[in-house]
Every structure is written in structure tokens, then in C-alpha cells.
Design a protein around this motif. Sequence first.
Motif, PDB file in Angstrom:
ATOM      1  N   ARG A  25       0.836  -1.205   0.000  1.00 39.07           N
ATOM      2  CA  ARG A  25       0.000   0.000   0.000  1.00 39.07           C
ATOM      3  C   ARG A  25       0.873   1.258   0.000  1.00 39.07           C
ATOM      4  NH1 ARG A  25      -2.564  -3.345   3.839  1.00 39.07           N
ATOM      5  NH2 ARG A  25      -4.516  -4.262   3.060  1.00 39.07           N
ATOM      6  N   ASP A  26       1.864   1.255  -0.870  1.00 36.97           N
ATOM      7  CA  ASP A  26       2.773   2.397  -1.059  1.00 36.97           C
ATOM      8  C   ASP A  26       3.615   2.720   0.177  1.00 36.97           C
ATOM      9  OD1 ASP A  26       1.881   2.835  -3.695  1.00 36.97           O
ATOM     10  OD2 ASP A  26       0.167   3.973  -2.968  1.00 36.97           O
ATOM     11  N   LYS A  27       3.707   1.783   1.117  1.00 41.35           N
ATOM     12  CA  LYS A  27       4.577   1.983   2.281  1.00 41.35           C
ATOM     13  C   LYS A  27       5.741   1.004   2.202  1.00 41.35           C
ATOM     14  CE  LYS A  27       2.883   2.343   6.508  1.00 41.35           C
ATOM     15  NZ  LYS A  27       2.316   1.928   7.825  1.00 41.35           N
ATOM     16  N   LEU A  28       6.951   1.527   2.387  1.00 41.81           N
ATOM     17  CA  LEU A  28       8.135   0.673   2.412  1.00 41.81           C
ATOM     18  C   LEU A  28       8.176  -0.098   3.719  1.00 41.81           C
ATOM     19  CD1 LEU A  28      10.810  -0.085   0.943  1.00 41.81           C
ATOM     20  CD2 LEU A  28      11.894   1.773   2.235  1.00 41.81           C
ATOM     21  N   LEU A  29       8.377  -1.413   3.632  1.00 40.06           N
ATOM     22  CA  LEU A  29       8.456  -2.259   4.818  1.00 40.06           C
ATOM     23  C   LEU A  29       9.872  -2.828   4.923  1.00 40.06           C
ATOM     24  CD1 LEU A  29       5.060  -4.180   4.576  1.00 40.06           C
ATOM     25  CD2 LEU A  29       5.581  -2.113   5.880  1.00 40.06           C
ATOM     26  N   PRO A  30      10.760  -2.132   5.624  1.00 42.36           N
ATOM     27  CA  PRO A  30      12.147  -2.587   5.738  1.00 42.36           C
ATOM     28  C   PRO A  30      12.245  -3.839   6.593  1.00 42.36           C
ATOM     29  CG  PRO A  30      11.771  -0.764   7.224  1.00 42.36           C
ATOM     30  CD  PRO A  30      10.512  -0.921   6.419  1.00 42.36           C
ATOM     31  N   ARG A  31      13.179  -4.711   6.235  1.00 36.53           N
ATOM     32  CA  ARG A  31      13.320  -5.982   6.954  1.00 36.53           C
ATOM     33  C   ARG A  31      14.778  -6.240   7.281  1.00 36.53           C
ATOM     34  NH1 ARG A  31      11.151 -11.028   3.831  1.00 36.53           N
ATOM     35  NH2 ARG A  31      13.074 -10.741   2.640  1.00 36.53           N
ATOM     36  N   LEU A  32      15.030  -6.632   8.524  1.00 38.06           N
ATOM     37  CA  LEU A  32      16.350  -7.091   8.945  1.00 38.06           C
ATOM     38  C   LEU A  32      16.330  -8.614   8.973  1.00 38.06           C
ATOM     39  CD1 LEU A  32      17.080  -4.646  11.919  1.00 38.06           C
ATOM     40  CD2 LEU A  32      18.179  -4.637   9.670  1.00 38.06           C
ATOM     41  N   GLU A  33      17.224  -9.232   8.217  1.00 40.39           N
ATOM     42  CA  GLU A  33      17.334 -10.688   8.179  1.00 40.39           C
ATOM     43  C   GLU A  33      18.545 -11.100   9.012  1.00 40.39           C
ATOM     44  OE1 GLU A  33      17.755 -11.681   4.085  1.00 40.39           O
ATOM     45  OE2 GLU A  33      15.714 -11.036   3.551  1.00 40.39           O
ATOM     46  N   PHE A  34      18.310 -11.877  10.043  1.00 42.63           N
ATOM     47  CA  PHE A  34      19.376 -12.331  10.925  1.00 42.63           C
ATOM     48  C   PHE A  34      19.809 -13.727  10.484  1.00 42.63           C
ATOM     49  CE2 PHE A  34      17.198  -9.022  13.127  1.00 42.63           C
ATOM     50  CZ  PHE A  34      18.184  -8.340  13.820  1.00 42.63           C
ATOM     51  N   ARG A  35      21.098 -13.889  10.248  1.00 44.44           N
ATOM     52  CA  ARG A  35      21.626 -15.129   9.685  1.00 44.44           C
ATOM     53  C   ARG A  35      22.688 -15.747  10.594  1.00 44.44           C
ATOM     54  NH1 ARG A  35      20.342 -15.612   4.193  1.00 44.44           N
ATOM     55  NH2 ARG A  35      18.970 -13.901   3.510  1.00 44.44           N
ATOM     56  N   ASP A  36      22.898 -17.055  10.423  1.00 44.72           N
ATOM     57  CA  ASP A  36      23.890 -17.749  11.255  1.00 44.72           C
ATOM     58  C   ASP A  36      25.276 -17.661  10.622  1.00 44.72           C
ATOM     59  OD1 ASP A  36      23.989 -19.608   9.190  1.00 44.72           O
ATOM     60  OD2 ASP A  36      22.846 -21.139  10.270  1.00 44.72           O
ATOM     61  N   ALA A  37      26.250 -18.360  11.200  1.00 49.24           N
ATOM     62  CA  ALA A  37      27.638 -18.266  10.735  1.00 49.24           C
ATOM     63  C   ALA A  37      27.811 -18.767   9.309  1.00 49.24           C
ATOM     64  CB  ALA A  37      28.548 -19.050  11.682  1.00 49.24           C
ATOM     65  N   ALA A  38      26.919 -19.624   8.857  1.00 47.26           N
ATOM     66  CA  ALA A  38      26.981 -20.135   7.487  1.00 47.26           C
ATOM     67  C   ALA A  38      26.210 -19.247   6.508  1.00 47.26           C
ATOM     68  CB  ALA A  38      26.423 -21.557   7.444  1.00 47.26           C
ATOM     69  N   GLY A  39      25.659 -18.148   7.009  1.00 49.56           N
ATOM     70  CA  GLY A  39      24.902 -17.243   6.157  1.00 49.56           C
ATOM     71  C   GLY A  39      23.468 -17.678   5.926  1.00 49.56           C
ATOM     72  N   ILE A  40      23.005 -18.660   6.689  1.00 48.51           N
ATOM     73  CA  ILE A  40      21.653 -19.179   6.524  1.00 48.51           C
ATOM     74  C   ILE A  40      20.670 -18.365   7.367  1.00 48.51           C
ATOM     75  CG2 ILE A  40      20.147 -21.190   6.859  1.00 48.51           C
ATOM     76  CD1 ILE A  40      22.643 -22.928   6.407  1.00 48.51           C
ATOM     77  N   TYR A  41      19.551 -18.029   6.769  1.00 48.53           N
ATOM     78  CA  TYR A  41      18.511 -17.259   7.446  1.00 48.53           C
ATOM     79  C   TYR A  41      18.045 -17.969   8.714  1.00 48.53           C
ATOM     80  CZ  TYR A  41      13.635 -15.727   8.173  1.00 48.53           C
ATOM     81  OH  TYR A  41      12.458 -15.301   8.713  1.00 48.53           O
ATOM     82  N   VAL A  42      17.934 -17.224   9.813  1.00 46.93           N
ATOM     83  CA  VAL A  42      17.378 -17.756  11.055  1.00 46.93           C
ATOM     84  C   VAL A  42      15.987 -17.160  11.285  1.00 46.93           C
ATOM     85  CG1 VAL A  42      17.646 -17.965  13.558  1.00 46.93           C
ATOM     86  CG2 VAL A  42      19.655 -18.102  12.067  1.00 46.93           C
ATOM     87  N   PHE A  43      15.916 -15.842  11.346  1.00 46.30           N
ATOM     88  CA  PHE A  43      14.613 -15.186  11.442  1.00 46.30           C
ATOM     89  C   PHE A  43      14.753 -13.734  11.021  1.00 46.30           C
ATOM     90  CE2 PHE A  43      16.128 -13.314  15.242  1.00 46.30           C
ATOM     91  CZ  PHE A  43      15.187 -12.403  15.733  1.00 46.30           C
ATOM     92  N   SER A  44      13.640 -13.038  10.907  1.00 49.36           N
ATOM     93  CA  SER A  44      13.689 -11.656  10.435  1.00 49.36           C
ATOM     94  C   SER A  44      12.776 -10.774  11.264  1.00 49.36           C
ATOM     95  CB  SER A  44      13.280 -11.575   8.956  1.00 49.36           C
ATOM     96  OG  SER A  44      11.934 -11.985   8.778  1.00 49.36           O
ATOM     97  N   VAL A  45      13.020  -9.463  11.151  1.00 46.93           N
ATOM     98  CA  VAL A  45      12.194  -8.452  11.803  1.00 46.93           C
ATOM     99  C   VAL A  45      11.850  -7.410  10.750  1.00 46.93           C
ATOM    100  CG1 VAL A  45      12.024  -6.735  13.630  1.00 46.93           C
ATOM    101  CG2 VAL A  45      13.382  -8.807  14.006  1.00 46.93           C
ATOM    102  N   THR A  46      10.555  -7.157  10.560  1.00 46.81           N
ATOM    103  CA  THR A  46      10.090  -6.193   9.565  1.00 46.81           C
ATOM    104  C   THR A  46       9.442  -5.014  10.266  1.00 46.81           C
ATOM    105  OG1 THR A  46       9.679  -7.932   7.927  1.00 46.81           O
ATOM    106  CG2 THR A  46       8.540  -5.837   7.595  1.00 46.81           C
TER     107      THR A  46
END
Length: 245
Positions: free
Chosen positions: A95-116
Amino acid sequence: MTHASETWAVDEKGRWRLVDADPLALLSLLPQMDRVMTALRRTDGILHERLGHVSAVEAAGDGALSLRDADGAEFVHLPAGTLASVVLDQTIEMRDKLLPRLEFRDAAGIYVFSVTGLEGAAAFSAPWPEMRREALPVTPRDTGGEFAEVDPADPSAVLMRRVYDEARRMRVTVTLGVAAEAARQTWEGAMEREPLLMGGCINVIAKPFHLHLDPGVVDRWAGEGDRFRALDSAGRPLGLEVTLL
């Protein structure tokens, strides 16, 4: 708010690795980031989302991190050493709003969880410290096409409908928890809406919580009575548990 790069713009589109980011220090700022959505996603098609304010972020003596909701209850638990890097994704708009997201990853660069950030980029990034960033490739998002219909006989559709009916009949709350590796996220509350079969998923929707399950992910459920664990076709736990309280 200051940034090391003069080209940094709070509403700039793109994806970046936050070079100087300390994942735990960044998470400690969550209570200052207004309304957010935390998401624990398993690669096998299970997505567990919590929406609202984070009231507190606490570190235990063993280094584990707890995120607490507006009622003070722990809803995210991250063991020590789980997180190693952070990616900022500013490619999502609604709806024309930017939703920034932080992706938290482990030592191998694999996604663990995110915060938007649900209230836009300015509110979300206001408390961050100065940090450098490195540009990452942006993969075009698949926004078109029709979703396949979900079979009402899918094991997840059947159980979620049963849980909904039982919870309404007995007027009890439901706990839905998901674990991915060592991290876990939970929700407890009333299932006020029937599970929805739409968007190619089985969906449990409440105001502060969403659960999205791909069809066929759950082969069967172990347990009886008030507690169930999701299993795959090989009988292995999928990390998803449903409990009637």
C-alpha cells in the motif's frame, strides 16, 4: 540518525549486508523500533509471524536472548551463538509503504529469522547506530500467477480446522510454536477466525499472529488429546507444535 555512507537514504530501495552490525546489539534496540513483525521461517514451508511491539529484549547468563511481547511473555528464544550477520532488505512495499526488513543469519549465512518494520523505514531505523553496508544482489519477486487450490483433506487443513472447532467449543486458547534449529517462536491466544485455505497455503490468522503452511509439508500429526507435533513423511518432527490450553 547518522550513517557512515553519504549515499545512505532511509527510504532507499535495495539489499545490503550491514558490515558493522552486532546482531545482538541491534536486536536490543527492538523496543525502540515501533511495531514490527518477527518471522521464523523453516525452509520446508512453515512460516510463523508475530506482529506488535517488542517490550523487552533480555540476555540470559548463558548468552541466550529472549524477546518479550507487550504482555511481558517470551515469544522468541535465541540460544547463544545463533546469530552472526545481518542483512537489510528494503525491496518490499505494501500500500505504497516501504516495509524494511532485517534478516538475521547464522555463521553459514543461513537465514534464522527476520524483523520487519510495520510503521515504515524512518521509525524502524531511527535507533540504529552508525554502520557501513555492502550492496547485495536484488532478486525480482514473483508477484504474479495463480496459486493452486489447497486440498481441504491436507493433514494441516484438517487439524487446524479441528483445533479451531475445539478451541471455540471449549472456549480455550491455543499455543502454536515453531522451532528452526535451536531458535523458536511461539504464540498463545484465541483462534477467532477459521483457518483459511488461500494463497496456496493453510493460514491461521489472528490480529497479532500469522501461521502459513505449505500444503503437503505435514505428513501427519503425532499426539492426541490436546497436544500435537507435526511430522514429515519420514516421521521426523518438523518443529511445529499445536496445543489446546
